[in-house]
Design a protein around this motif. Structure first.
Motif, PDB file in Angstrom:
ATOM      1  N   GLU A 119       0.831  -1.206   0.000  1.00 47.02           N
ATOM      2  CA  GLU A 119       0.000   0.000   0.000  1.00 47.02           C
ATOM      3  C   GLU A 119       0.861   1.250   0.000  1.00 47.02           C
ATOM      4  O   GLU A 119       0.570   2.235  -0.687  1.00 47.02           O
ATOM      5  CB  GLU A 119      -0.916  -0.010   1.229  1.00 47.02           C
ATOM      6  N   GLU A 120       1.964   1.205   0.769  1.00 47.93           N
ATOM      7  CA  GLU A 120       2.879   2.352   0.805  1.00 47.93           C
ATOM      8  C   GLU A 120       3.524   2.568  -0.560  1.00 47.93           C
ATOM      9  O   GLU A 120       3.711   3.709  -1.003  1.00 47.93           O
ATOM     10  CB  GLU A 120       3.946   2.137   1.879  1.00 47.93           C
ATOM     11  N   ALA A 121       3.883   1.449  -1.242  1.00 46.74           N
ATOM     12  CA  ALA A 121       4.460   1.564  -2.583  1.00 46.74           C
ATOM     13  C   ALA A 121       3.458   2.171  -3.551  1.00 46.74           C
ATOM     14  O   ALA A 121       3.806   2.993  -4.406  1.00 46.74           O
ATOM     15  CB  ALA A 121       4.915   0.189  -3.075  1.00 46.74           C
ATOM     16  N   LYS A 122       2.194   1.775  -3.405  1.00 44.20           N
ATOM     17  CA  LYS A 122       1.146   2.333  -4.268  1.00 44.20           C
ATOM     18  C   LYS A 122       1.018   3.835  -4.042  1.00 44.20           C
ATOM     19  O   LYS A 122       0.946   4.620  -5.005  1.00 44.20           O
ATOM     20  CB  LYS A 122      -0.181   1.634  -3.974  1.00 44.20           C
ATOM     21  N   GLN A 123       0.999   4.239  -2.772  1.00 45.85           N
ATOM     22  CA  GLN A 123       0.884   5.659  -2.473  1.00 45.85           C
ATOM     23  C   GLN A 123       2.106   6.424  -2.979  1.00 45.85           C
ATOM     24  O   GLN A 123       1.985   7.546  -3.489  1.00 45.85           O
ATOM     25  CB  GLN A 123       0.719   5.864  -0.962  1.00 45.85           C
ATOM     26  N   ALA A 124       3.282   5.792  -2.837  1.00 43.92           N
ATOM     27  CA  ALA A 124       4.503   6.438  -3.317  1.00 43.92           C
ATOM     28  C   ALA A 124       4.455   6.633  -4.831  1.00 43.92           C
ATOM     29  O   ALA A 124       4.830   7.690  -5.350  1.00 43.92           O
ATOM     30  CB  ALA A 124       5.724   5.605  -2.927  1.00 43.92           C
ATOM     31  N   LYS A 125       3.990   5.629  -5.551  1.00 43.35           N
ATOM     32  CA  LYS A 125       3.915   5.753  -7.005  1.00 43.35           C
ATOM     33  C   LYS A 125       2.859   6.782  -7.412  1.00 43.35           C
ATOM     34  O   LYS A 125       3.030   7.490  -8.412  1.00 43.35           O
ATOM     35  CB  LYS A 125       3.636   4.394  -7.633  1.00 43.35           C
ATOM     36  N   GLU A 126       1.785   6.847  -6.646  1.00 42.14           N
ATOM     37  CA  GLU A 126       0.792   7.892  -6.920  1.00 42.14           C
ATOM     38  C   GLU A 126       1.411   9.275  -6.773  1.00 42.14           C
ATOM     39  O   GLU A 126       1.161  10.171  -7.587  1.00 42.14           O
ATOM     40  CB  GLU A 126      -0.400   7.743  -5.969  1.00 42.14           C
ATOM     41  N   ARG A 127       2.253   9.447  -5.733  1.00 46.19           N
ATOM     42  CA  ARG A 127       2.907  10.740  -5.541  1.00 46.19           C
ATOM     43  C   ARG A 127       3.884  11.030  -6.684  1.00 46.19           C
ATOM     44  O   ARG A 127       3.976  12.168  -7.163  1.00 46.19           O
ATOM     45  CB  ARG A 127       3.650  10.757  -4.201  1.00 46.19           C
ATOM     46  N   LEU A 128       4.637  10.012  -7.116  1.00 55.01           N
ATOM     47  CA  LEU A 128       5.576  10.204  -8.217  1.00 55.01           C
ATOM     48  C   LEU A 128       4.851  10.594  -9.494  1.00 55.01           C
ATOM     49  O   LEU A 128       5.288  11.483 -10.231  1.00 55.01           O
ATOM     50  CB  LEU A 128       6.399   8.925  -8.449  1.00 55.01           C
ATOM     51  N   VAL A 129       3.735   9.922  -9.768  1.00 60.76           N
ATOM     52  CA  VAL A 129       2.955  10.240 -10.966  1.00 60.76           C
ATOM     53  C   VAL A 129       2.435  11.666 -10.890  1.00 60.76           C
ATOM     54  O   VAL A 129       2.515  12.431 -11.866  1.00 60.76           O
ATOM     55  CB  VAL A 129       1.795   9.238 -11.134  1.00 60.76           C
ATOM     56  N   ALA A 130       1.900  12.055  -9.731  1.00 59.68           N
ATOM     57  CA  ALA A 130       1.356  13.403  -9.576  1.00 59.68           C
ATOM     58  C   ALA A 130       2.447  14.457  -9.769  1.00 59.68           C
ATOM     59  O   ALA A 130       2.233  15.477 -10.432  1.00 59.68           O
ATOM     60  CB  ALA A 130       0.712  13.552  -8.189  1.00 59.68           C
ATOM     61  N   GLU A 131       3.629  14.205  -9.208  1.00 61.06           N
ATOM     62  CA  GLU A 131       4.722  15.168  -9.360  1.00 61.06           C
ATOM     63  C   GLU A 131       5.191  15.238 -10.812  1.00 61.06           C
ATOM     64  O   GLU A 131       5.476  16.312 -11.338  1.00 61.06           O
ATOM     65  CB  GLU A 131       5.890  14.802  -8.446  1.00 61.06           C
ATOM     66  N   ALA A 132       5.279  14.064 -11.466  1.00 65.72           N
ATOM     67  CA  ALA A 132       5.702  14.045 -12.872  1.00 65.72           C
ATOM     68  C   ALA A 132       4.709  14.813 -13.737  1.00 65.72           C
ATOM     69  O   ALA A 132       5.106  15.561 -14.646  1.00 65.72           O
ATOM     70  CB  ALA A 132       5.832  12.602 -13.358  1.00 65.72           C
ATOM     71  N   GLU A 133       3.418  14.643 -13.468  1.00 63.49           N
ATOM     72  CA  GLU A 133       2.404  15.354 -14.256  1.00 63.49           C
ATOM     73  C   GLU A 133       2.474  16.859 -14.014  1.00 63.49           C
ATOM     74  O   GLU A 133       2.219  17.656 -14.921  1.00 63.49           O
ATOM     75  CB  GLU A 133       1.019  14.802 -13.913  1.00 63.49           C
ATOM     76  N   GLU A 134       2.837  17.245 -12.799  1.00 62.47           N
ATOM     77  CA  GLU A 134       3.012  18.673 -12.528  1.00 62.47           C
ATOM     78  C   GLU A 134       4.252  19.215 -13.233  1.00 62.47           C
ATOM     79  O   GLU A 134       4.235  20.305 -13.814  1.00 62.47           O
ATOM     80  CB  GLU A 134       3.123  18.899 -11.018  1.00 62.47           C
ATOM     81  N   LEU A 135       5.339  18.447 -13.216  1.00 64.79           N
ATOM     82  CA  LEU A 135       6.577  18.873 -13.872  1.00 64.79           C
ATOM     83  C   LEU A 135       6.433  18.935 -15.384  1.00 64.79           C
ATOM     84  O   LEU A 135       7.188  19.647 -16.051  1.00 64.79           O
ATOM     85  CB  LEU A 135       7.717  17.910 -13.514  1.00 64.79           C
ATOM     86  N   ALA A 136       5.478  18.193 -15.927  1.00 64.88           N
ATOM     87  CA  ALA A 136       5.303  18.179 -17.378  1.00 64.88           C
ATOM     88  C   ALA A 136       5.021  19.574 -17.920  1.00 64.88           C
ATOM     89  O   ALA A 136       5.317  19.857 -19.088  1.00 64.88           O
ATOM     90  CB  ALA A 136       4.172  17.222 -17.759  1.00 64.88           C
ATOM     91  N   GLY A 137       4.449  20.470 -17.113  1.00 64.09           N
ATOM     92  CA  GLY A 137       4.150  21.825 -17.558  1.00 64.09           C
ATOM     93  C   GLY A 137       5.201  22.843 -17.152  1.00 64.09           C
ATOM     94  O   GLY A 137       5.033  24.034 -17.394  1.00 64.09           O
ATOM     95  N   SER A 138       6.317  22.392 -16.545  1.00 67.47           N
ATOM     96  CA  SER A 138       7.337  23.314 -16.054  1.00 67.47           C
ATOM     97  C   SER A 138       8.196  23.857 -17.198  1.00 67.47           C
ATOM     98  O   SER A 138       8.385  23.206 -18.227  1.00 67.47           O
ATOM     99  CB  SER A 138       8.234  22.603 -15.039  1.00 67.47           C
ATOM    100  N   GLU A 139       8.722  25.079 -16.988  1.00 65.52           N
ATOM    101  CA  GLU A 139       9.677  25.661 -17.927  1.00 65.52           C
ATOM    102  C   GLU A 139      11.061  25.768 -17.308  1.00 65.52           C
ATOM    103  O   GLU A 139      11.963  26.368 -17.897  1.00 65.52           O
ATOM    104  CB  GLU A 139       9.185  27.036 -18.383  1.00 65.52           C
ATOM    105  N   GLN A 140      11.231  25.199 -16.127  1.00 58.68           N
ATOM    106  CA  GLN A 140      12.561  25.092 -15.521  1.00 58.68           C
ATOM    107  C   GLN A 140      13.228  23.862 -16.121  1.00 58.68           C
ATOM    108  O   GLN A 140      13.280  22.797 -15.508  1.00 58.68           O
ATOM    109  CB  GLN A 140      12.442  24.987 -13.995  1.00 58.68           C
ATOM    110  N   TRP A 141      13.739  24.015 -17.319  1.00 60.85           N
ATOM    111  CA  TRP A 141      14.110  22.848 -18.129  1.00 60.85           C
ATOM    112  C   TRP A 141      15.162  21.973 -17.461  1.00 60.85           C
ATOM    113  O   TRP A 141      15.018  20.753 -17.411  1.00 60.85           O
ATOM    114  CB  TRP A 141      14.580  23.317 -19.507  1.00 60.85           C
ATOM    115  N   ARG A 142      16.206  22.590 -16.973  1.00 62.43           N
ATOM    116  CA  ARG A 142      17.270  21.771 -16.371  1.00 62.43           C
ATOM    117  C   ARG A 142      16.807  21.147 -15.061  1.00 62.43           C
ATOM    118  O   ARG A 142      16.948  19.939 -14.856  1.00 62.43           O
ATOM    119  CB  ARG A 142      18.523  22.609 -16.131  1.00 62.43           C
TER     120      ARG A 142
END
Length: 409
Positions: A119-142
């Motif tokens: 369950e903790e791994a599932k929650q961790a992956k949910e957090r990673l996915v959410a952060e990745a989706e947020e970063l997808a719109g970032s312009e801080q390229w590096r």
């Protein structure tokens, strides 16, 4: 015939053990007295007791798997049921029953822990996915790109979930990374176009700078070069392979002009060179104060040299960092000596160092005593853990003792 509370030997040499179900034959003894026979089979019983105690300790203090523990219990149970020992075999059987219950409880705890980890791994992956989706719109390229790579590493370290859930998370995660990569690629394509435009603009600025280099109108031309420099900065950067060459040509054109102007100002330069020679003499005199011996005398001598230094005018710009650096080095040495003297004479700092050393010494002594006791009790695992902690505290103590020596104590 000879007997004790848990067994007996009959006249024929047959050895029996008493159990709740009645007497059981242990074996036959023809090599000595009945007492020796009972002593022999009692020692075998004691051996079983030791093995059970060791297993109980392993189950309690180590991460022995349930499968291994169950196999060990079954093996010992076979030995107890075989009745080749004289002693309270029923008590041993009860201990093995209790140990079986403990192992089963640990098995259930591990199952629950595994479910929790999933369950903790599932929650961790949910957090990673959410952060990745947020970063997808970032312009801080590096920064965003580095963070997405770090998220991939974190993902790899997490255990897999059920296939359907894991595939769903990975699809979203991968899609977010792809979206970011496409946006970054488009951004740098646009940036390349801007750099090409900057290259063309800087080519024109270089041509203007080179046309001005023969001028002898010192004031207006110097002002024009300042304007060109502002335009250069506003033009932005060209491609890396062109930027350095363009800048070298731009600076070279300015250098031609300013070198000619410097020749006109040669008389002023002569005075500055004379000033430089005088300051170099003072710097040499100041360096003779090193290494610092008598701090008070060195401080007074340097103050006098510094007053004479301030009375001297400007020196050539290119020589200024070196000669001033020599004086700063002497000044820094005096300041460091003052700080060292202050630390040595600071009773509060010494008291704190002594207090810390005492606390660490107490901790080292306590850990050493605990480790010795654990090893004496046969608890090797605990002893090794304490000895590892002891090594760390001892290293801190050694450092604290070195620091205390700086205070003369």
């Amino acid at each position: 015939m000879s007997s004790d509370p848990w067994g007996r030997v009959d006249d024929a040499g047959t050895v029996y053990v008493r159990t709740a179900e009645g007497e059981k034959v242990v074996g036959s003894w023809q090599a000595g007295s009945p007492e020796e026979a009972l002593a022999y089979f009692t020692r075998k019983y004691d051996g079983l007791v030791v093995e059970i105690e060791l297993l109980e300790r392993r189950v309690k203090t180590t991460d022995l798997s349930a499968k291994e523990a169950t196999a060990a219990i079954d093996h010992l149970r076979e030995q107890v049921e075989a009745a080749h020992a004289v002693g309270d075999l029923d008590a041993l059987a009860r201990r093995l029953d209790a140990l079986t219950g403990t192992v089963e409880k640990r098995r259930e705890e591990r199952r629950a822990r595994k479910a929790q980890q999933s369950e903790e791994a599932k929650q961790a992956k949910e957090r990673l996915v959410a952060e990745a989706e947020e970063l997808a719109g970032s312009e801080q390229w590096r920064a965003a790109g580095e963070r997405l790579r770090a998220l991939v590493d974190e993902w790899k370290r997490l255990p897999r979930l059920d296939r359907r859930t894991d595939d769903e998370f990975w699809h979203r995660f991968s899609h977010a990374r792809s979206a970011f990569s496409k946006r970054r690629k488009a951004h740098f394509a646009q940036l390349d176009a801007q750099r090409e435009e900057a290259r063309k603009r800087k080519e024109k600025l270089v041509a203007e700078a080179e046309a001005l280099s023969p001028s002898r109108e010192w004031g207006p031309t110097a002002a024009k070069y300042r304007d060109l420099m502002q335009e250069w900065k506003a033009a932005g950067r060209a491609q890396r392979e062109h930027e350095e060459d363009l800048w070298s040509r731009f600076r070279a054109a300015q250098d031609v002009f300013f070198s000619a102007r410097n020749e006109v100002f040669a008389e002023r330069d002569v005075e500055q060179r004379e000033n430089l020679a005088r300051k170099e003499e003072l710097a040499t005199e100041a360096e003779k104060l090193l290494p610092i011996g008598d701090l008070k005398s060195a401080r007074a001598a340097f103050r006098s040299l510094n007053e004479r230094w301030d009375a001297i005018g400007h020196v050539p710009r290119d020589a200024r960092p070196k000669v001033e650096g020599r004086m700063r080095a002497v000044e820094q040495a005096i300041q460091e000596s003052e700080e060292a003297e202050w630390r040595r004479s600071n009773p509060e700092a010494r008291a704190r160092a002594a207090g810390l050393t005492g606390q660490l010494q107490d901790a080292v002594d306590k850990l050493r005593a605990q480790a010795d006791k654990a090893r004496a009790d046969g608890n090797t695992a605990k002893a090794e853990k304490l000895e590892q902690e002891l090594q760390g505290r001892q290293a801190l103590l050694d450092e604290a003792l070195k620091g205390l020596e700086e205070f003369g104590g």
